[in-house]
Scaffold this active site. Structure first.
Site, PDB file in Angstrom:
ATOM      1  N   ARG A  24       2.506 -11.993  -0.773  1.00 66.60           N
ATOM      2  CA  ARG A  24       1.206 -12.421  -0.252  1.00 66.60           C
ATOM      3  C   ARG A  24       0.671 -13.653  -0.967  1.00 66.60           C
ATOM      4  O   ARG A  24       1.037 -13.949  -2.100  1.00 66.60           O
ATOM      5  CB  ARG A  24       0.189 -11.284  -0.461  1.00 66.60           C
ATOM      6  CG  ARG A  24       0.544  -9.973   0.221  1.00 66.60           C
ATOM      7  CD  ARG A  24      -0.170  -9.826   1.520  1.00 66.60           C
ATOM      8  NE  ARG A  24       0.225  -8.637   2.270  1.00 66.60           N
ATOM      9  CZ  ARG A  24      -0.452  -8.188   3.328  1.00 66.60           C
ATOM     10  NH1 ARG A  24      -1.548  -8.809   3.728  1.00 66.60           N
ATOM     11  NH2 ARG A  24      -0.037  -7.131   3.988  1.00 66.60           N
TER      12      ARG A  24
ATOM     13  N   SER B 234      -1.575  -4.029  10.341  1.00 63.00           N
ATOM     14  CA  SER B 234      -1.197  -4.929   9.247  1.00 63.00           C
ATOM     15  C   SER B 234       0.105  -5.642   9.590  1.00 63.00           C
ATOM     16  O   SER B 234       1.045  -5.036  10.117  1.00 63.00           O
ATOM     17  CB  SER B 234      -0.987  -4.139   7.957  1.00 63.00           C
ATOM     18  OG  SER B 234      -2.197  -3.583   7.529  1.00 63.00           O
TER      19      SER B 234
ATOM     20  N   TYR C  55      -1.457  -3.605  -7.193  1.00 67.47           N
ATOM     21  CA  TYR C  55      -1.179  -4.556  -6.110  1.00 67.47           C
ATOM     22  C   TYR C  55      -2.065  -4.356  -4.884  1.00 67.47           C
ATOM     23  O   TYR C  55      -2.326  -3.223  -4.465  1.00 67.47           O
ATOM     24  CB  TYR C  55       0.292  -4.438  -5.679  1.00 67.47           C
ATOM     25  CG  TYR C  55       0.760  -5.546  -4.750  1.00 67.47           C
ATOM     26  CD1 TYR C  55       0.892  -6.859  -5.210  1.00 67.47           C
ATOM     27  CD2 TYR C  55       1.059  -5.294  -3.414  1.00 67.47           C
ATOM     28  CE1 TYR C  55       1.322  -7.874  -4.368  1.00 67.47           C
ATOM     29  CE2 TYR C  55       1.492  -6.310  -2.570  1.00 67.47           C
ATOM     30  CZ  TYR C  55       1.619  -7.598  -3.047  1.00 67.47           C
ATOM     31  OH  TYR C  55       2.047  -8.601  -2.207  1.00 67.47           O
TER      32      TYR C  55
ATOM     33  N   HIS D 265     -10.936  -2.942  11.434  1.00 68.40           N
ATOM     34  CA  HIS D 265      -9.779  -3.717  10.963  1.00 68.40           C
ATOM     35  C   HIS D 265      -9.539  -4.862  11.952  1.00 68.40           C
ATOM     36  O   HIS D 265      -8.587  -4.837  12.726  1.00 68.40           O
ATOM     37  CB  HIS D 265      -8.583  -2.769  10.901  1.00 68.40           C
ATOM     38  CG  HIS D 265      -7.391  -3.318  10.192  1.00 68.40           C
ATOM     39  ND1 HIS D 265      -6.106  -2.918  10.470  1.00 68.40           N
ATOM     40  CD2 HIS D 265      -7.283  -4.248   9.211  1.00 68.40           C
ATOM     41  CE1 HIS D 265      -5.256  -3.563   9.681  1.00 68.40           C
ATOM     42  NE2 HIS D 265      -5.942  -4.370   8.920  1.00 68.40           N
TER      43      HIS D 265
ATOM     44  N   ARG E  10       0.831  -1.190   0.000  1.00 71.75           N
ATOM     45  CA  ARG E  10       0.000   0.000   0.000  1.00 71.75           C
ATOM     46  C   ARG E  10       0.876   1.254   0.000  1.00 71.75           C
ATOM     47  O   ARG E  10       1.862   1.321   0.706  1.00 71.75           O
ATOM     48  CB  ARG E  10      -0.883   0.023   1.254  1.00 71.75           C
ATOM     49  CG  ARG E  10      -2.132  -0.824   1.129  1.00 71.75           C
ATOM     50  CD  ARG E  10      -3.011  -0.706   2.351  1.00 71.75           C
ATOM     51  NE  ARG E  10      -2.412  -1.351   3.495  1.00 71.75           N
ATOM     52  CZ  ARG E  10      -1.862  -0.729   4.516  1.00 71.75           C
ATOM     53  NH1 ARG E  10      -1.842   0.596   4.559  1.00 71.75           N
ATOM     54  NH2 ARG E  10      -1.338  -1.393   5.510  1.00 71.75           N
TER      55      ARG E  10
ATOM     56  N   LYS F 251      -9.376  -2.713   1.604  1.00 70.23           N
ATOM     57  CA  LYS F 251      -9.161  -1.574   2.499  1.00 70.23           C
ATOM     58  C   LYS F 251      -9.979  -0.355   2.064  1.00 70.23           C
ATOM     59  O   LYS F 251     -10.477   0.390   2.899  1.00 70.23           O
ATOM     60  CB  LYS F 251      -7.678  -1.209   2.540  1.00 70.23           C
ATOM     61  CG  LYS F 251      -6.753  -2.361   2.894  1.00 70.23           C
ATOM     62  CD  LYS F 251      -7.020  -2.927   4.264  1.00 70.23           C
ATOM     63  CE  LYS F 251      -5.936  -3.938   4.640  1.00 70.23           C
ATOM     64  NZ  LYS F 251      -6.163  -4.551   5.946  1.00 70.23           N
TER      65      LYS F 251
ATOM     66  N   ASP G  47      -9.179 -10.281   8.755  1.00 69.44           N
ATOM     67  CA  ASP G  47      -8.720  -8.903   8.545  1.00 69.44           C
ATOM     68  C   ASP G  47      -9.767  -7.834   8.843  1.00 69.44           C
ATOM     69  O   ASP G  47      -9.426  -6.780   9.349  1.00 69.44           O
ATOM     70  CB  ASP G  47      -8.233  -8.743   7.096  1.00 69.44           C
ATOM     71  CG  ASP G  47      -7.392  -7.493   6.875  1.00 69.44           C
ATOM     72  OD1 ASP G  47      -6.622  -7.120   7.783  1.00 69.44           O
ATOM     73  OD2 ASP G  47      -7.500  -6.886   5.794  1.00 69.44           O
TER      74      ASP G  47
ATOM     75  N   CYS H 172       0.843  -7.906  11.823  1.00 71.16           N
ATOM     76  CA  CYS H 172       1.145  -8.159  13.241  1.00 71.16           C
ATOM     77  C   CYS H 172       0.571  -9.498  13.688  1.00 71.16           C
ATOM     78  O   CYS H 172       0.399  -9.744  14.880  1.00 71.16           O
ATOM     79  CB  CYS H 172       0.578  -7.068  14.129  1.00 71.16           C
ATOM     80  SG  CYS H 172       1.614  -5.605  14.202  1.00 71.16           S
TER      81      CYS H 172
HETATM   82  O1  SAT Z   1      -2.445  -4.553   0.677  1.00 70.18           O
HETATM   83  S1  SAT Z   1      -3.469  -4.664   1.735  1.00 70.18           S
HETATM   84  O2  SAT Z   1      -3.837  -3.341   2.198  1.00 70.18           O
HETATM   85  O3  SAT Z   1      -4.651  -5.327   1.225  1.00 70.18           O
HETATM   86  C1  SAT Z   1      -2.864  -5.606   3.009  1.00 70.18           C
HETATM   87  C2  SAT Z   1      -2.590  -4.927   4.298  1.00 70.18           C
HETATM   88  O4  SAT Z   1      -1.874  -3.935   4.349  1.00 70.18           O
HETATM   89  O5  SAT Z   1      -3.073  -5.409   5.325  1.00 70.18           O
HETATM   90 MN    MN Z   2      -5.134  -5.620   7.280  1.00 69.46          MN
END
Ligand code: SAT
Ligand code: MN
Length: 613
Positions: free
Chosen positions: A390, A266, A215, A244, A73, A224, A291, A268
């Site tokens: 990922r 994110s 991505y 979240h 991100r 998100k 998530d 963790c």
């Molecule tokens: O790339 S994402 O935002 O979907 C994954 C994350 O940061 O938790």
């Molecule tokens: Mn997340």
């Protein structure tokens, strides 16, 4: 399905406008079918942009590599574009919506030349659930289409629910790389200049416009962008919660069930916690989501949660049979891997996968053939898999997915966990004194920064209230107020005792030698069982100025952890908390100005007094 067959006039008009602006070669309305999924993959593989993995080792699995500019991100390029700057607040990048739309319209002009425009109708949440919402993503990326197939519910059923005038969130996306006649993609298409990438949200009109990235959360706009940034605004406006948070089902040895959600920043360990295999005999954890949680109060006064997603977009490095066996089993088939390593025998590999890379060489996430590492330990700067590489996998493939994970009415929540990655001060677990104190604890959450975001310094601490800082679509002071308001409303209606209990957890405390004190992973079940009993009113706690800490001995001791370490994990660090208070007051709360609810300052004062006496 053809564009002119769309029954929803607003949707049709919006797509027609996008076509006129972006001038794709053709338009496809996605139906969510397996045939469509396979066809999208084929397009990418035939172009040389993806690799089908060895069908004996990973049937139905594919490997992709994104551009080095496009691996996470881009928070500095993520905008909350509300009419009033003050509505975005100090934690968001704000742009004037009129100006931003003008800039982006300039970028979108003819941006799909030489490409197909895909229109993806999707449902966040079980189709037709009263907690679910519908989005429609327009994209020029087949990679986005098949990832959305996994992560959301796509297709004709969604259009049926939408009807002729239902509400949907329009999500506009382009990778930002038009093609000239005869030109083909040879590498991951995107806008490589980070400063030309935009991930924009228009909260006043519930719209999302994204440009230049292909991505993850920048491009799979259901996740998100819709399910958190726009949904948090919808939740504020409509009186519910978009968070979240993972959702897990916890069953004790007597067969009693509680549902728990947990907010952690994110990378963790939310996915690991959601799929945890308890070391504590007789306990069971099953997964609802890893998530995001959407929660609404039922008529019975209970808070019900759904997982708006249909898949997991999990961090690969660090995932192993030890850290998350269920995730490892989930990704054995029908999984998309992005930016991991590719082995000589057509399998994937990443750092801390639990075994050395097979063969002599391995292809790293940059596409270079390098010597296959002899151990699975990461070597800084030479990682085979990108730290934010990922897997995208259907949730239904998770061996511990709960039967009720798609129940449209959701599951009743007993507890919220908040947490972060903190080496000191924050105890292993701590229960809030009440709802307001719990909101206070959520509001001061801090964590060491991880690799999920492109433009932050990994390792330093940042305050990440409710793990929502990168994902809250409006002013966080108003967000805290929204949480307080919902609690008060429940209490005023006589449902205070039905509100989830609030806990703070920290698996990441370190000792003086810098070693983790708590083994984590499956051993976290010992903490979950304490929380379970606490929800039932067990006398397993002591009251302290920071909240209810475990009574010595009330958390069972994992093998290899000493009594001294156990004591250290649950002690009240008076000096650390005093520092915490002054940091929160000066550097954190001060940022929110008048919008910070007074009740939260009061909590800070009460805690300070308690620590001084
Ligand atoms: O790339 S994402 O935002 O979907 C994954 C994350 O940061 O938790
Ligand atoms: Mn997340």
């Amino acid at each position: 399905m053809k564009l002119n067959e769309l029954k929803h006039e607003g949707l049709k008009k919006w797509v027609e406008e996008a076509v006129a602006l972006m001038t794709p070669d053709s338009v496809e309305i996605c139906d969510g079918s397996k045939a469509e999924y396979d066809r999208m993959l084929k397009i990418m593989v035939e172009a040389g942009l993806g690799v089908a993995l060895n069908p004996e080792k990973r049937p139905g699995c594919y490997w992709f590599r994104s551009d080095p500019s496009d691996v996470a991100r881009a928070e500095s390029r993520t905008f909350i574009s509300s009419k009033n700057k003050d509505d975005a607040g100090p934690t968001n990048n704000w742009r004037d919506p009129v100006e931003l739309k003008e800039t982006m319209r300039g970028q979108y002009k003819n941006c799909m030349k030489g490409r197909v425009m895909y229109v993806i109708p999707f449902s966040m949440g079980p189709v037709g659930s009263n907690i679910a919402k519908i989005g429609v993503e327009i994209t020029d990326s087949p990679y986005v289409v098949f990832n959305m197939h996994i992560m959301t519910r796509v297709g004709a059923k969604v259009l049926d629910v939408l009807g002729t005038n239902g509400f949907f969130v329009p999500c506009l996306h382009s990778i930002g790389k038009p093609l000239n006649p005869g030109e083909k993609d040879t590498t991951w298409p995107c806008e490589p200049d980070v400063n030309k990438k935009y991930i924009s949200h228009f909260p006043d009109t519930y719209e999302i416009w994204s440009y230049g990235s292909g991505y993850g959360g920048n491009a799979l706009l259901g996740k998100k962008c819709l399910a958190l940034r726009i949904a948090s605004v919808l939740a504020r406006d409509e009186g519910w919660l978009a968070e979240h948070m993972l959702i897990l089902k916890l069953t004790n040895p007597q067969g009693k069930v509680k549902y728990i959600t947990g907010a952690l920043p994110s990378a963790c360990g939310k996915t690991n916690l959601a799929m945890l295999i308890p070391t504590l005999p007789g306990w069971k954890v099953e997964t609802i989501g890893d998530d995001i949680a959407w929660m609404k109060f039922g008529e019975d006064g209970q808070l019900y949660a759904i997982n708006p997603e249909a898949g997991f977009f999990g961090v690969a490095p660090g995932t192993s049979d030890h850290s998350n066996k269920s995730a490892m089993d989930s990704v054995k088939k029908n999984t998309i891997f992005t930016n991991t390593g590719l082995t000589e025998d057509g399998d994937v590999w990443w750092e801390q996968i639990g075994y050395p890379a097979p063969g002599n060489t391995i292809t790293n996430w940059k596409g270079e053939k390098v010597p296959a590492p002899k151990t699975d330990k990461a070597v800084a700067g030479q990682e085979v898999a990108h730290a934010n590489s990922r897997f995208t996998v259907p949730a239904a493939q998770c061996p511990v997915i709960a039967n009720e994970w798609e129940d449209p009415k959701g599951v009743p929540i007993s507890a919220f966990l908040f947490g972060g990655r903190r080496a000191s001060t924050i105890p292993l677990v701590n229960q809030s004194k009440d709802w307001v104190h719990g909101v206070f604890m959520g509001s001061i959450t801090g964590s060491e920064i991880t690799a999920a975001a492109l433009d932050l310094q990994a390792g330093s601490i940042r305050r990440d209230p409710f793990a929502m800082v990168p994902f809250c679509g409006y002013h966080m002071g108003d967000y805290f107020a929204h949480w307080l308001k919902l609690g008060k409303k429940a209490q005023d209606a006589g449902n205070g005792d039905k509100l989830p209990k609030i806990f703070f957890v920290n698996w990441f405390r370190k000792n003086a030698e810098g070693k983790f004190e708590w083994p984590g992973y499956g051993e976290n079940s010992r903490v979950l069982s304490w929380i379970f009993d606490r929800c039932d009113g067990a006398n397993n706690f002591i009251e302290t100025p920071i909240g209810n800490l475990p009574k010595p001995g009330s958390i069972s001791k994992p093998e290899g952890v000493s009594d001294e370490t156990m004591a250290d994990l649950i002690k009240l660090c008076v000096d650390g908390w005093k520092k915490e208070i002054s940091d929160v007051r000066q550097n954190h709360y001060a940022k929110f100005g008048d919008k910070l609810p007074k009740e939260l300052y009061t909590q800070l004062d009460i805690m300070e007094k308690g620590l001084n006496s």
